[in-house]
Design an enzyme around this catalytic site. Sequence first.
Site, PDB file in Angstrom:
ATOM      1  N   SER B 102     -37.386  -5.339  -9.034  1.00  0.00           N
ATOM      2  CA  SER B 102     -38.221  -5.887  -7.967  1.00  0.00           C
ATOM      3  C   SER B 102     -37.482  -5.707  -6.652  1.00  0.00           C
ATOM      4  CB  SER B 102     -38.534  -7.348  -8.214  1.00  0.00           C
ATOM      5  OG  SER B 102     -37.423  -8.009  -8.730  1.00  0.00           O
ATOM      6  N   CYS B 103     -38.246  -5.553  -5.589  1.00  0.00           N
ATOM      7  CA  CYS B 103     -37.626  -5.273  -4.288  1.00  0.00           C
ATOM      8  C   CYS B 103     -36.926  -6.518  -3.756  1.00  0.00           C
ATOM      9  CB  CYS B 103     -38.666  -4.848  -3.280  1.00  0.00           C
ATOM     10  SG  CYS B 103     -39.859  -3.725  -3.938  1.00  0.00           S
ATOM     11  N   ILE B 104     -36.120  -6.295  -2.731  1.00  0.00           N
ATOM     12  CA  ILE B 104     -35.344  -7.387  -2.142  1.00  0.00           C
ATOM     13  C   ILE B 104     -36.223  -8.215  -1.212  1.00  0.00           C
ATOM     14  CG2 ILE B 104     -33.295  -7.936  -0.838  1.00  0.00           C
ATOM     15  CD1 ILE B 104     -32.784  -6.264  -3.347  1.00  0.00           C
TER      16      ILE B 104
END
Lengths: 407, 104
Positions: B102-104
């Site tokens: 998952s992205c930051i």
Amino acid sequence: MILGAGTAGTMMANHLARKIDHKNWNITIIDEHKTHYYQPGFLFIPFGTYSEKDVIKKKADFIPKKVEYISEKIEKIEPQANTIKLENGNSIEYNILIVATGCKIVPDEIDGLTDVSIWHKDAFDFYTFEGAMALQKKFENFKGGKLVIHIAEMPIKCPVAPLEFAFLADSFFTKKGIRNDIELIYATPLSGAFTKQNCSTVLGHLLSEKNIKLIPDFNIESVDSNSKKMISFDGKEIDFDCLATIPTNMGDELIENSDMGDELNFIPTDKHTLQSKDHDNIFVIGDATDLPSSKAGSVAHFQAEILTHNVMNFIKNKPLKPDFDGHANCFIESGFGKAFLIDFNYDVEPVEGKFPFPIIGPMSLLKESRLNHFGKMAFKHIYWNVLLRGLPMPGIPTQMKTWGKKL
Amino acid sequence: MAVKTFAGVEIEVNDEGYFLKHENWNKEMAQEIAEEFDINLTDEHIKILSFLRSDFESKGSLPTMRRMKKVGGIPTKDLYRLFPDGPLKKACKIAGLTKPASCI
Ligand SMILES: Cc1cc2nc3c(=O)[nH]c(=O)nc-3n(C[C@H](O)[C@H](O)[C@H](O)COP(=O)(O)OP(=O)(O)OC[C@H]3O[C@@H](n4cnc5c(N)ncnc54)[C@H](O)[C@@H]3O)c2cc1C
């Protein structure tokens, strides 16, 4: 030439004005808006902690005298011609370009969300000044019902802000004495409370302790404005009386016009040097990059120190330093006058420990404390007086340190 | 790390069963991986797996659902219909790619 006089662009103008040889170089900065918003302050507006005067100042007051400041909308960049085009039809040439045009919410990406019957009436954002003010009005008279906090799509700027919003809402309505009449829901496309595993566990616990229901893996397709429902791509539904959503975040259209971005208009950028991947004389900083670091003001601050160095090296034909390590340092408000602090980079996850100095701290990492809350509130002063002016933050190094951390 | 056999070939996978090397994958293996999710691969599935792999090979990173829609012309709704509950995680596993972070 610097595009965008927000957090990152203003810092770069201040840094470079001190470093550059003004006999041979002119610095120009361009921005379409005249007001500088302290965006981290938007979080506190709905709860009445901050008002307009806390978050708005004139951009011009933060641009150094030796820098030419143009107040116009930028239409596009023509990298082959080393030129930018303004909306008013003028073109300007550059030798070195720094893109700092940030990112913004695009609520129209979600069908039905901006229907006039609900937008800023029952469905709000708090990532714009207008949205945060509208929500403040709503909360003044909110007597009870389902309050849903929601993230549409990652990445978003300040990824901890929606969690902070949830904790502050719990605190706000408890103090008002109506918490029992309000159902708090936190809906996210992620599989947990946060992107970073360690944090996700700690913050996930806090959500349940505060009786905030977590709905993970919710990928929104549309909003039904009549029945006040969010509907996901796989047919799940969440109804709301009041929605505080973070719509899709995207880079400015100027990036799309220039054919320089990815599908969210973020510019492909070297992770460590901040040079654009496609053009040697273009650098990118802050929320405008496609980097896997957090989109936050503190990150832009660390990047600005490194980018200043690299722009000076570029001018002198020296190699660029691959020094940006993804360092981020964020306070997380947790309600009732307390906050967390996390410090991490590309490789090291947030962990417990003391900050900025081992053992003595005084701040605690990944733990709730009152002192962290004072740190968060002091950030406003530091932002206007230290960060924007491109001055170093006392005690906080540009690259992440592992000392004092329980790794 | 573990070793699993797909289409008669021994493959190194991580703890969650994702391929360590995407080069080791072929279409016959895909059907066997898909059975873990009770998915019977059709041409529609294969089209998505092919896009995932070619985009990964050219870009060096996994596409998001938005990119699959915009660049690959794959509607997000189709992803959920064909790979229910966590489409990207499932499709990447079946395509022999890494687990999407998952992205930051
Ligand atoms: C609610 C909220 C809470 C936050 N909390 C925190 C926090 O606690 N800590 C933290 O570190 N960060 C926080 N942030 C994030 C932080 O505000 C941003 O990461 C930071 O402002 C990014 O700086 P930037 O210069 O990249 O973009 P911005 O500051 O957004 O500046 C971009 C500038 O470019 C200009 N621009 C864009 N397109 C054009 C165009 N076509 N023509 C002319 N001008 C243009 C815009 O007018 C703008 O002035 C928060 C953000 C929000 C929304």
